[in-house]
Design a protein around this motif. Structure first.
Motif, PDB file in Angstrom:
ATOM      1  N   ALA A   1      -1.406  -3.970  -9.996  1.00 42.11           N
ATOM      2  CA  ALA A   1      -1.976  -2.693  -9.559  1.00 42.11           C
ATOM      3  C   ALA A   1      -3.481  -2.914  -9.405  1.00 42.11           C
ATOM      4  O   ALA A   1      -4.203  -3.044 -10.386  1.00 42.11           O
TER       5      ALA A   1
ATOM      6  N   CYS B   1      -1.872  10.031  -8.969  1.00 38.06           N
ATOM      7  CA  CYS B   1      -1.933   8.569  -9.112  1.00 38.06           C
ATOM      8  C   CYS B   1      -0.769   8.050  -9.943  1.00 38.06           C
ATOM      9  O   CYS B   1      -0.198   7.000  -9.640  1.00 38.06           O
TER      10      CYS B   1
ATOM     11  N   LYS C   1       0.842  -1.192   0.000  1.00 38.38           N
ATOM     12  CA  LYS C   1       0.000   0.000   0.000  1.00 38.38           C
ATOM     13  C   LYS C   1       0.881   1.247   0.000  1.00 38.38           C
ATOM     14  O   LYS C   1       1.752   1.400   0.853  1.00 38.38           O
TER      15      LYS C   1
ATOM     16  N   LYS D   1      -6.570   2.240  -7.136  1.00 40.73           N
ATOM     17  CA  LYS D   1      -6.013   3.576  -6.974  1.00 40.73           C
ATOM     18  C   LYS D   1      -7.172   4.532  -6.771  1.00 40.73           C
ATOM     19  O   LYS D   1      -8.192   4.452  -7.456  1.00 40.73           O
ATOM     20  N   ARG D   2      -7.001   5.388  -5.804  1.00 45.16           N
ATOM     21  CA  ARG D   2      -8.058   6.335  -5.443  1.00 45.16           C
ATOM     22  C   ARG D   2      -7.393   7.662  -5.086  1.00 45.16           C
ATOM     23  O   ARG D   2      -6.284   7.683  -4.575  1.00 45.16           O
ATOM     24  N   ARG D   3      -8.128   8.748  -5.338  1.00 48.82           N
ATOM     25  CA  ARG D   3      -7.646  10.078  -4.957  1.00 48.82           C
ATOM     26  C   ARG D   3      -8.832  10.969  -4.656  1.00 48.82           C
ATOM     27  O   ARG D   3      -9.947  10.723  -5.131  1.00 48.82           O
TER      28      ARG D   3
ATOM     29  N   SER E   1      -2.673   3.908  -3.634  1.00 47.59           N
ATOM     30  CA  SER E   1      -2.707   2.781  -4.571  1.00 47.59           C
ATOM     31  C   SER E   1      -2.348   1.520  -3.809  1.00 47.59           C
ATOM     32  O   SER E   1      -1.424   1.526  -2.986  1.00 47.59           O
TER      33      SER E   1
ATOM     34  N   MET F   1       2.241   5.587  -8.760  1.00 46.35           N
ATOM     35  CA  MET F   1       2.599   4.421  -9.575  1.00 46.35           C
ATOM     36  C   MET F   1       4.107   4.396  -9.842  1.00 46.35           C
ATOM     37  O   MET F   1       4.753   3.355  -9.713  1.00 46.35           O
TER      38      MET F   1
END
Length: 156
Positions: free
Chosen positions: A103, A117, A73, A106-108, A87, A121
């Motif tokens: 992968a 993001c 994480k 992924k959140r924002r 992510s 990555m």
């Protein structure tokens, strides 16, 4: 884990943007970040999606916010130390050990720069490369090379 051509250049450009974003990216567990903080980012992100009231999990497994064995994480924090993006990467095993990652999530926050993001990555890619991880998959590609012949092909 090299990306060919313009994709690699795009990742590099996004990684170079990270200092301009004034954020800190680090790998840590959910407990350190606070599961409520992680859940808040996830919920606010989900409100921007087509299916706002539930997780879509026909291709992915449902997101698990608590810590899990071998799931990696990575989190991004703004200059005030507030969580703005994350992510998660699921492990891929071969012969009983982790050899690669997928992968998975992924959140924002909606107001966070979309490049965040990509910066997370790139940070994860750099981390996995230092660890000599075999591959990082960005989709269902781990399923492409299954050699188990016990299961027949379904004909439609």
């Amino acid at each position: 884990m090299n990306s060919p051509g313009t994709k690699c250049e795009t990742c590099a450009a996004r990684s170079n943007a990270r200092p301009k974003l004034e954020h800190v990216i680090k790998e840590c567990n959910t407990e350190e970040v606070g599961i409520d903080n992680v859940a808040a980012v996830s919920e606010r992100w989900r409100k921007t999606r087509t299916y706002k009231s539930r997780e879509v999990c026909f291709l992915n497994r449902p997101i698990v916010l608590s810590d899990e064995v071998d799931v990696r994480k990575f989190f991004a924090f703004d200059r005030h130390g507030e969580l703005v993006a994350f992510s998660f990467f699921d492990p891929v095993y071969q012969d009983g050990r982790v050899t690669s990652y997928v992968a998975a999530f992924k959140r924002r926050l909606p107001e966070t720069d979309p490049l965040m993001c990509s910066a997370i990555m790139q940070f994860a890619i750099d981390t996995f490369q230092q660890e000599k991880i075999k591959a990082l998959y960005f989709g269902l590609s781990p399923l492409a090379d299954i050699e188990d012949k016990r299961f027949g092909t379904a004909r439609f």
